[in-house]
Enzyme design. Structure first.
Site, short mmCIF file in Angstrom:
data_model
loop_
_atom_site.label_atom_id
_atom_site.label_comp_id
_atom_site.label_asym_id
_atom_site.label_seq_id
_atom_site.Cartn_x
_atom_site.Cartn_y
_atom_site.Cartn_z
N SER A 213 26.87 13.88 -92.70
CA SER A 213 25.73 14.04 -91.79
C SER A 213 25.37 12.74 -91.09
CB SER A 213 24.52 14.49 -92.62
OG SER A 213 23.33 14.35 -91.88
N GLU B 248 22.55 11.88 -90.72
CA GLU B 248 21.42 11.36 -91.51
C GLU B 248 21.86 10.14 -92.34
OE1 GLU B 248 17.32 11.65 -92.59
OE2 GLU B 248 18.48 12.53 -90.98
N TYR C 298 18.15 12.93 -99.42
CA TYR C 298 19.23 13.75 -98.84
C TYR C 298 20.30 12.85 -98.23
CZ TYR C 298 21.57 16.60 -95.26
OH TYR C 298 22.51 17.20 -94.45
P1 NAP Z 1 21.59 25.55 -94.22
O1 NAP Z 1 21.38 26.57 -93.15
O2 NAP Z 1 20.42 24.97 -94.92
O3 NAP Z 1 22.56 26.22 -95.31
C1 NAP Z 1 22.78 25.63 -96.55
C2 NAP Z 1 23.62 26.57 -97.40
O4 NAP Z 1 23.84 25.97 -98.68
C3 NAP Z 1 22.97 27.94 -97.65
O5 NAP Z 1 23.99 28.91 -97.64
C4 NAP Z 1 22.41 27.77 -99.06
O6 NAP Z 1 22.25 29.00 -99.75
C5 NAP Z 1 23.52 26.94 -99.67
N1 NAP Z 1 23.14 26.28 -100.91
C6 NAP Z 1 22.04 25.53 -101.15
N2 NAP Z 1 22.04 25.08 -102.41
C7 NAP Z 1 23.17 25.56 -102.99
C8 NAP Z 1 23.72 25.47 -104.29
N3 NAP Z 1 23.12 24.77 -105.25
N4 NAP Z 1 24.89 26.11 -104.54
C9 NAP Z 1 25.51 26.82 -103.57
N5 NAP Z 1 25.02 26.96 -102.31
C10 NAP Z 1 23.87 26.33 -102.03
O7 NAP Z 1 22.44 24.33 -93.67
P2 NAP Z 1 23.38 24.24 -92.37
O8 NAP Z 1 22.55 23.81 -91.23
O9 NAP Z 1 24.20 25.46 -92.28
O10 NAP Z 1 24.29 22.98 -92.75
C11 NAP Z 1 25.54 23.16 -93.43
C12 NAP Z 1 25.93 21.86 -94.08
O11 NAP Z 1 26.07 20.85 -93.09
C13 NAP Z 1 24.95 21.32 -95.09
O12 NAP Z 1 25.67 20.65 -96.09
C14 NAP Z 1 24.14 20.32 -94.31
O13 NAP Z 1 23.59 19.34 -95.16
C15 NAP Z 1 25.20 19.76 -93.40
N6 NAP Z 1 24.75 19.24 -92.10
C16 NAP Z 1 23.98 20.02 -91.30
C17 NAP Z 1 23.60 19.54 -90.05
C18 NAP Z 1 22.77 20.37 -89.12
O14 NAP Z 1 22.20 19.79 -88.17
N7 NAP Z 1 22.67 21.69 -89.31
C19 NAP Z 1 24.04 18.27 -89.63
C20 NAP Z 1 24.84 17.52 -90.48
C21 NAP Z 1 25.21 18.02 -91.72
P3 NAP Z 1 20.91 29.90 -99.55
O15 NAP Z 1 21.14 30.67 -98.30
O16 NAP Z 1 20.90 30.74 -100.78
O17 NAP Z 1 19.76 28.95 -99.46
N1 GDD Z 2 11.30 19.83 -89.96
C1 GDD Z 2 10.35 19.29 -89.19
N2 GDD Z 2 9.14 19.90 -89.13
N3 GDD Z 2 10.62 18.16 -88.52
C2 GDD Z 2 9.65 17.65 -87.72
C3 GDD Z 2 8.39 18.26 -87.60
C4 GDD Z 2 8.11 19.43 -88.34
O1 GDD Z 2 7.04 20.00 -88.30
N4 GDD Z 2 7.66 17.52 -86.72
C5 GDD Z 2 8.42 16.51 -86.32
N5 GDD Z 2 9.63 16.57 -86.94
C6 GDD Z 2 10.71 15.59 -86.77
C7 GDD Z 2 11.23 15.05 -88.10
O2 GDD Z 2 10.37 14.03 -88.60
C8 GDD Z 2 12.60 14.53 -87.67
O3 GDD Z 2 12.49 13.23 -87.14
C9 GDD Z 2 13.00 15.48 -86.53
O4 GDD Z 2 11.82 16.21 -86.18
C10 GDD Z 2 14.10 16.47 -86.91
O5 GDD Z 2 13.72 17.10 -88.12
P1 GDD Z 2 14.55 18.33 -88.71
O6 GDD Z 2 14.69 19.40 -87.69
O7 GDD Z 2 13.94 18.68 -90.01
O8 GDD Z 2 16.03 17.73 -88.89
P2 GDD Z 2 16.54 16.36 -89.52
O9 GDD Z 2 17.02 15.50 -88.39
O10 GDD Z 2 15.56 15.77 -90.45
O11 GDD Z 2 17.77 16.86 -90.41
C11 GDD Z 2 18.71 17.80 -89.88
O12 GDD Z 2 19.77 17.11 -89.26
C12 GDD Z 2 20.57 16.31 -90.14
C13 GDD Z 2 21.65 15.65 -89.29
O13 GDD Z 2 21.14 14.50 -88.70
C14 GDD Z 2 19.17 18.69 -91.05
O14 GDD Z 2 19.94 19.75 -90.54
C15 GDD Z 2 20.05 17.89 -92.01
O15 GDD Z 2 20.61 18.79 -92.98
C16 GDD Z 2 21.17 17.23 -91.21
O16 GDD Z 2 22.02 16.50 -92.06
#
Ligand code: NAP
Ligand code: GDD
Length: 362
Positions: free
Chosen positions: A135, A137, A159
């Protein structure tokens, strides 16, 4: 011969798009789902309801990343060619509340998968290709702008720290045990299937609900945070491409453009001719103990080596999400009317309160 893939996190946003992609490419797909007291497979419903697909080319198995036996058993039983490790407690804010559990799923969960692959390869001599969901992050307090594969990590949350651990474990298992393991360092990616407590979806859900009169205000935290937001459907293609390479490697996947949360709000509300300033209010409970102020990715390596480029720009993404959620809010409105007709006094279950904060946490 048909390829077999195993996906952890199959019920999540990315898991569901990856299933769409792999099935379209003729894969047999197996996924790990968690037992839950409520349904957690909504994003896969279109496949589950298709008798040509469910239990024919798509199979779901109960399990948990924190349980080594889950992963090992499925690997030995189905002999996957590719494993995509997407499962995680993926909410950054929540990781401050449940740091140990986050470390167990994100960090130890990834180690469980890598160990199972190592043991399987050692005992059977067969190879499995592994994708690690790293990520942006991990860059946290960014050490250079834009961030690329060589940018030092400086995680700012439990995280982010757990993702760094899982990232380096993947590199280490690649170098130590000759595992075809690649890390996709993905920047934020969103879609209509995004979880509703992530900021983009929280905003696009609110636009429709405010328009329908179901919600009065949208409470957010830091509006000045800058993110490089792309479309999840584009990003899962990059995951697949990484595992088709002869040599495993690590890649930044991003759009190369960033905007603030405030600008995202402005664009999403403007889509339905609303001024976000009239509706958005700050609630400090959404601030994080340590914030990632900005993320901007340089995807040059992915473009050169994988031939991957983002296809969806930020305006198209916002319009896609806002329009989808606008339709959902019409459904919410009908349910609201129906509930009120059934229960005009609102006495037996909670009435719809326009002043109530719609999203409870995060
Ligand atoms: P998401 O929608 O939160 O999905 C997470 C998945 O992991 C869900 O299927 C959840 O199951 C499952 N899970 C959680 N805890 C688990 C456990 N203990 N054992 C098995 N499965 C578990 O996340 P996403 O946005 O699809 O992201 C996919 C991956 O990419 C994650 O690893 C995330 O950290 C990473 N990532 C995401 C982003 C982004 O912007 N979306 C960016 C960079 C990296 P449930 O449905 O039961 O909760
Ligand atoms: N969730 C959330 N809720 N975020 C908020 C809010 C709120 O009400 N208000 C402001 N934010 C700001 C957060 O402080 C952060 O700076 C930004 O919006 C994005 O927040 P999220 O959408 O929660 O995503 P993230 O950047 O913290 O994390 C996501 O992206 C990562 C990759 O950079 C997640 O998908 C992570 O799993 C992923 O790794």
């Amino acid at each position: 011969m048909k390829k077999i893939a195993l996906i952890t996190g199959i019920s999540g946003q990315d898991g569901s798009y990856l299933v769409d992609l792999l099935l379209s490419k003729g894969y047999e797909v197996h996924g790990i789902i968690r037992r839950s007291s409520s349904f957690n497979t909504q994003r896969l419903e279109h496949h589950i309801q298709n008798p040509e697909v469910y239990n024919k080319t798509l199979f779901l198995h109960y399990g948990d990343l924190t349980d080594y036996t889950t992963v090992e058993k499925l690997i030995y039983r189905y002999n996957p060619d590719e494993i995509y490790n997407l499962g995680a407690q993926s909410h950054v804010r929540v990781s401050f509340d449940i740091p140990v559990y986050t470390g167990e799923t994100v960090g130890i969960g990834s180690l469980n998968v890598l160990e199972a692959i190592k043991n399987y390869q050692t005992t059977t001599g067969k190879k499995i290709r592994y994708y690690q969901a790293s990520s942006s992050e991990m860059f946290g307090k960014v050490q250079e702008v834009p961030q690329k594969e060589t940018t030092p990590f400086y995680p700012r949350s439990p995280y982010g720290c757990a993702k760094v651990y899982a990232h380096y474990l993947t590199v280490n298992y690649r170098e130590s045990y000759d595992i075809h393991a690649s890390c996709g360092i993905l920047f934020n990616h969103e879609s209509p299937r995004r979880g509703e407590t992530f900021v983009t979806r929280k905003i696009t859900r609110a636009v429709g609900r405010i328009y329908q009169g179901l919600q009065k205000k949208l409470y957010l935290g830091n509006l000045d945070a800058l993110r490089d937001w792309g479309f999840a459907g584009d990003y899962v293609e990059a995951m697949w491409m990484m595992l088709q390479q002869d040599t495993p490697d690590d890649y930044v996947i991003a759009t190369g453009k960033m905007i603030s949360v405030r600008e995202f709000c402005q664009k999403a509300f403007a889509r339905y001719n609303m001024n976000y300033e009239h509706y958005v209010e700050i609630d400090e409970k959404y601030y994080r103990p340590a914030e990632v102020d900005q993320l901007l990715g340089d995807y040059t390596k992915a473009k050169q080596k994988l031939g991957w480029e983002p296809k969806t720009d930020i305006d198209s993404l916002i319009n896609m999400m806002t329009d989808y959620d606008f339709e959902l809010s019409k459904r919410d409105y009908m349910i609201h009317i129906h509930d009120n007709a059934l229960n005009p006094t609102g006495s037996s279950f909670p009435p719809h309160d326009k002043n109530k904060k719609f999203i409870l946490e995060s």
